[in-house]
Enzyme design. Structure first.
Site, PDB file in Angstrom:
ATOM      1  CG  HIS A 259      -0.930   0.064   2.773  1.00  0.00           C
ATOM      2  ND1 HIS A 259      -0.137   1.016   3.764  1.00  0.00           N
ATOM      3  CD2 HIS A 259       0.168  -0.856   3.341  1.00  0.00           C
ATOM      4  CE1 HIS A 259      -0.261   1.338   4.521  1.00  0.00           C
ATOM      5  NE2 HIS A 259       0.558  -0.325   4.758  1.00  0.00           N
ATOM      6  CG  ASP A 271       2.096   1.002   7.820  1.00  0.00           C
ATOM      7  OD1 ASP A 271       1.469   0.374   6.938  1.00  0.00           O
ATOM      8  OD2 ASP A 271       1.750   0.260   9.171  1.00  0.00           O
ATOM      9  CD  GLU A 303      -3.489  -1.515   5.109  1.00  0.00           C
ATOM     10  OE1 GLU A 303      -3.194  -2.392   5.744  1.00  0.00           O
ATOM     11  OE2 GLU A 303      -3.075   0.157   5.112  1.00  0.00           O
ATOM     12  CD  GLU A 304      -2.058   2.469   7.089  1.00  0.00           C
ATOM     13  OE1 GLU A 304      -2.965   1.945   8.134  1.00  0.00           O
ATOM     14  OE2 GLU A 304      -0.845   2.196   7.520  1.00  0.00           O
ATOM     15  CG  ASP A 332       0.825  -3.650   5.043  1.00  0.00           C
ATOM     16  OD1 ASP A 332       1.787  -2.371   5.566  1.00  0.00           O
ATOM     17  OD2 ASP A 332      -0.196  -3.229   5.271  1.00  0.00           O
ATOM     18  CG  HIS A 423      -0.317   3.183  12.430  1.00  0.00           C
ATOM     19  ND1 HIS A 423      -1.127   2.469  12.773  1.00  0.00           N
ATOM     20  CD2 HIS A 423       0.057   2.526  11.212  1.00  0.00           C
ATOM     21  CE1 HIS A 423      -1.315   1.552  11.687  1.00  0.00           C
ATOM     22  NE2 HIS A 423      -0.415   2.150  10.583  1.00  0.00           N
TER      23      HIS A 423
END
Ligand SMILES: *[C@@H]1O[C@H](CO)[C@@H](O)[C@H](O)[C@H]1NC(C)=O
Ligand SMILES: *[C@@H]1O[C@H](CO)[C@@H](O)[C@H](O)[C@H]1NC(C)=O
Ligand SMILES: *[C@@H]1O[C@H](CO)[C@@H](O)[C@H](O)[C@H]1NC(C)=O
Ligand SMILES: *[C@@H]1O[C@H](CO)[C@@H](O)[C@H](O)[C@H]1NC(C)=O
Ligand SMILES: [Zn+2]
Length: 492
Positions: A259, A271, A303-304, A332, A423
């Site tokens: 992604h 990520d 995607e997130e 991923d 994140h």
């Protein structure tokens, strides 16, 4: 059949000739040769670009941001330049929401969370305690009108509480946690709830802060809050990027995906910069060879926000086109700093998936131990599995904690997250294990090369999977938010 001249080839693949590809002179791809071309130094060149892109939008590559658009443009541009691929942008709108909230009261500024889809606002008003859990209109005392409703988390969705407070005339709503700590990633879930009432500026407090404020108010003290919410809620356009080899059998396509978007909080270099750049680098090296089976590199958007790009692709793909996809490979997070070497297990998955995980394992023999891990709902493999496409993938771990046993296998730190910057704003270049990144990108190259040569071990044609519903398509928006990259998101 051996094709010996471009003239003969013209009728089969005129574009390939027009681009001067001379596929006949290219050797057939093989795993060892392709793997040898993958270099950490080349991966890092892409990483420096991605960091630059994130700076276009204040340190994020969240879908629809300038940083994300620069990412997808870069991917398409460098792949177009090879002349080896047909590239395509699949562009569509999706709702974006982000914001911050702050509450000052009783001489203190409290740590306050934002609830996605809550509107902006700046209010100063008394805090008013709501009865029970605020799931019933009767829980809201008359004093809520003109005040800031203070309501306990639980039983019904945040969105319902905020709309009920709005219906009762509140100018703001604060939901405090039913546990001591703060509420991770709360969302109102639905864009609006007109059947209940209007949304008002909203946020969350920890259970400790919330119960202390309630006790203070219940003791008879008037507590005036200064409540400030700054939010952006809007539809944004963004794109999936596809690059499909012109060469190879297009009735038997290998799809490799990662992604292209990050979370709002950071640049997302692990990520999923790591997976994206890994397959991008494989795609840039592959043109040295020809392939028997077509390879499609897929760079998913959003995607997130709940696997939006991959879900969009699969749900808009006719069954006949789905049938042409022989298998899917997902990358991923493949360079987490406290590195696990997970391979998704194909056991209990569509036939062929075990063959895929065993093929990945071949690459690591004599290099490093790997461990099988079950697929969940946390990445873009999900829509493929749901329609019966055999799948596999690599994963070095996210916010989960490395166990003692794993730390022994991988010479890593027990009791610490696989990715301490998961994140977060610190998910930059310094967050990467570059040697693991190189190793895993070579693992990607191994499976791509192996299946580009031969689909032995993968059932073709696939027995159609009738009426196996696309699980994601049945989910509500709020449920989907639970799916993204093991993202912790709560609606209740
Ligand atoms: C930019 O990001 C920083 C921290 O990452 C944040 O404090 C600031 O408010 C952001 N600015 C804008 C305009 O989004
Ligand atoms: C809402 O009120 C009704 C009737 O007073 C009651 O039966 C119900 O349990 C209440 N629901 C909640 C979630 O408190
Ligand atoms: C309110 O302020 C008083 C005086 O500073 C302090 O002792 C008390 O802990 C505060 N209560 C809350 C809930 O912030
Ligand atoms: C980084 O990856 C290598 C494998 O290439 C591994 O040997 C090393 O233990 C990893 N580092 C950490 C901190 O896990
Ligand atoms: Zn991810």
């Amino acid at each position: 059949m051996k094709i010996t001249s471009c003239f003969v080839l013209l009728s089969f693949a005129s574009l390939a000739c027009a681009q001067g590809l001379r596929p006949s002179r290219k050797p057939l791809v093989d795993s060892d040769s392709l793997r040898r071309t993958i270099k950490g130094s080349n991966l890092l060149k892409h990483a420096r670009k991605f960091v630059e892109f994130s700076k276009l939008s204040n340190g994020t590559r969240v879908f629809g941001s300038a940083g994300h658009t620069a990412t997808t443009n870069y991917i398409k541009r460098v792949l177009d330049a090879t002349g080896y691929y047909d590239t395509e942008l699949q562009t569509f709108p999706y709702l974006f929401s982000t914001g911050t909230a702050s509450l000052a009261a009783n001489g203190t500024t409290f740590t306050t969370g934002y609830l996605s889809y809550a509107p902006s606002g700046d209010v100063t008003a008394p805090l008013v305690v709501v009865n029970d859990l605020g799931c019933n209109a009767s829980d809201y005392p008359a004093a809520v009108a003109g005040g800031i409703a203070l309501v306990l988390r639980g039983v019904c969705p945040f969105g319902e509480k905020v709309a009920r407070a709005g219906a009762a005339g509140a100018v703001g709503t604060i939901v405090y946690n039913n546990l001591d700590g703060s509420v991770p990633g709360g969302t109102l879930g639905e864009i609006s709830r007109p059947e209940i009432g209007p949304y008002v500026p909203a946020g969350t407090l920890s259970g400790i802060d919330g119960t202390a404020l309630v006790a203070l108010i219940n003791s008879g003290t008037e507590v005036v809050g200064e409540f400030h919410v700054e939010a952006i809620n809007e539809e944004r356009l963004s794109s999936n990027v596809f690059a499909t080899t012109k060469l190879g059998d297009h009735e038997n396509v290998i799809v490799a995906g990662g992604h292209s978007d990050s979370v709002v909080a950071g640049p997302g270099i692990n990520d999923d910069g790591s997976g994206t750049m890994g397959i991008l680098e494989v795609a840039l090296q592959l043109p040295k060879w020809r392939v028997n089976n077509a390879v499609r590199f897929a760079f998913w958007t959003a995607e997130e926000f709940g696997l939006i790009g991959s879900e969009y692709y699969i749900s808009h793909l006719p069954e006949e086109e789905r049938q042409k996809i022989a298998l899917y490979l997902n990358f991923d997070m493949i360079a987490s700093p406290n590195t696990a070497f997970f391979i998704y297990s194909g056991v209990n998955e569509p036939a062929g998936s075990v063959h895929i995980h065993e093929t990945f394992e071949e690459h690591y023999v004599g290099k490093i131990k790997t461990a099988l891990t079950p697929f969940g709902t946390g990445s873009d493999y999900r829509p493929f599995l749901d329609v019966g496409i055999p799948s596999g993938g690599l994963f070095t771990g996210a916010g989960g904690i490395m166990t003692e046993e794993q730390a022994g296998w991988w010479n890593a730190q027990a009791g610490v997250a696989y990715d301490i910057c998961y994140h977060q704003a610190c998910d930059g270049i310094a967050n990467l294990n570059v040697s693991a990144w190189e190793l895993n990108t070579r693992g990607a190259a191994h499976n791509i090369a192996t299946y580009a040569r031969s689909l032995e071990g993968i059932p073709r044609p696939r027995v159609s999977v009738p009426a196996r519903t696309l699980k994601l398509a049945d989910l509500s928006y709020e449920e989907r938010l639970h799916q993204a990259c093991s993202h912790e998101v709560s609606v209740v």
